[in-house]
Scaffold this active site. Sequence first.
Site, short mmCIF file in Angstrom:
data_model
loop_
_atom_site.label_atom_id
_atom_site.label_comp_id
_atom_site.label_asym_id
_atom_site.label_seq_id
_atom_site.Cartn_x
_atom_site.Cartn_y
_atom_site.Cartn_z
CB THR A 61 29.87 40.52 34.39
OG1 THR A 61 29.72 39.48 35.10
CG2 THR A 61 29.33 41.77 35.13
CE LYS A 71 40.97 42.98 33.74
NZ LYS A 71 39.70 43.15 33.88
CD GLU A 86 38.48 54.82 27.58
OE1 GLU A 86 38.62 55.56 26.38
OE2 GLU A 86 39.02 54.84 28.44
CB VAL A 123 42.43 51.11 32.00
CG1 VAL A 123 43.15 51.70 33.54
CG2 VAL A 123 43.66 50.28 31.34
N GLY A 168 29.84 40.94 42.00
CA GLY A 168 30.26 41.09 40.68
C GLY A 168 31.30 41.77 40.41
CD GLU A 205 38.73 40.33 36.80
OE1 GLU A 205 38.63 39.49 35.55
OE2 GLU A 205 38.22 41.52 36.42
CG ASP A 234 42.49 43.91 37.39
OD1 ASP A 234 42.11 43.44 36.36
OD2 ASP A 234 42.13 44.92 37.97
CE LYS A 282 41.61 46.80 35.32
NZ LYS A 282 40.82 46.90 36.91
N1 HSE Z 1 38.06 43.02 38.69
C1 HSE Z 1 38.30 44.34 38.17
C2 HSE Z 1 38.13 45.47 39.48
C3 HSE Z 1 37.34 45.12 37.25
O1 HSE Z 1 38.01 44.97 40.43
O2 HSE Z 1 38.50 46.40 39.23
C4 HSE Z 1 37.44 44.58 35.63
O3 HSE Z 1 38.91 45.28 35.32
#
Ligand code: HSE
Length: 435
Positions: A14, A104, A128, A131, A186, A189, A200, A204
Amino acid sequence: MGSGIGIGLLGLGTVGGGVASILQSPSERHPLVADLKLVRVAVRDLNRPRSVELPNEILTTDPAVVVNDPAVDVVVEVIGGIEPARSLILQAIAAGKSVVTANKAVIARHGEEIADAATKAGVYVLIEAAVGGGIPIIEPLKQSLGGNRINRVSGIINGTTNYILTRMAEEGAAYESVLKDAQELGYAEADPAADVDGLDAADKIAILANLAFGGSVERSAVPTAGISQLQGRDVDYAKQLGYGVKLLAVAERMKPSGEPLPLSLRVQPTLVPNDHPLAGVNGVNNAILVEGDPIGRVMFYGPGAGAGPTASAVVADILNIAGISQATQGDDRLDPLLAASSWRRCVLVDRGEIRQRHYVRFHTQDAPGVIGRIGGCFGDGGVSIQSIVQFNASKAGAEIVVITHEVSQKKMDDALQSIQALPEVSGLAAHLGCL
Ligand code: HSE
């Protein structure tokens, strides 16, 4: 580097597809984009259909070919996951190449090792895109806000969960069906656990804390709760009480400051008052609120996930490296504001010392005195109540929702233990944070 800058791309999923598509269409973008030449791309499967057309001869299934190609000046790692991403980043650094990564998970866990290697090799590792998707937040923390003493960074930094929570609140939709939509769009993850379990967001906030406070934190020690157990009725009760529910990530300095600097970090579903700047952040958008001295509050808002926004951040980093390289003409001293830097030690306080407001919901009997007894336990434990409301009272029982004033986690846990021991209380049905 010559006038053209060779870019090697690790991954054409992606984000990689989004990056390739910007690099292949420089028209109407900054003129420096036209100097970026995509010379090598590592893909998993040469025969897979792609969103962007690339000459076959630049594709390879061997990432080492990209890292070691002498025509590659900057390696862009958008494979994700810990390995082989970490090793490839270290190999690129060892080969004297700057790296741009959206990863990340690697930076939150191995950021120090990578930053040390980059400093020794005199190259940049820019992050960059790691996050906030397309939101510029890393560079502002490193540069634009460098004159501030940062006190707190809080935000909605996972697009998937914010998309799910927004639809749960707006449509009363069930968690599972909205998660499926998020994956199809999309945002999520490949393994949705990273999003919905808060991992995630924890990666971050660990990265943001490092930049905001000048020292790395132990990623595995960040208290983390996700949204997979969140019930629609809590979103509904929160709404009735004037709050939205967000998966909030917070990093703040504790008082008194010291060396190492004590920090409180957490990720959890949190009630956000409707008049708070983060309350209006909906859908896949992210926002990061930075509070510092003397700036006060500044909020960064925008699309937090998806190919285009994330690729925008990746290309911004590539342009930074390209711009410096053109301006310095081979002088290999690093710009100290752009290079990764930790300048002190930070330490996470124990979970019990974290102070915040809480939202709790109990299942109870609908009997005289229950609210009084719950209130008594909180009072005895030194927990001050801001509001206590009974919902859904019937013969089958009642639900009592309490919002507290700010209190330490330890006092809250102790009070909850004594409340759960009350004969009229059948259980603690929900426990969320509250801003
Ligand atoms: N899967 C993450 C989110 C995007 O939903 O924010 C990539 O960091």
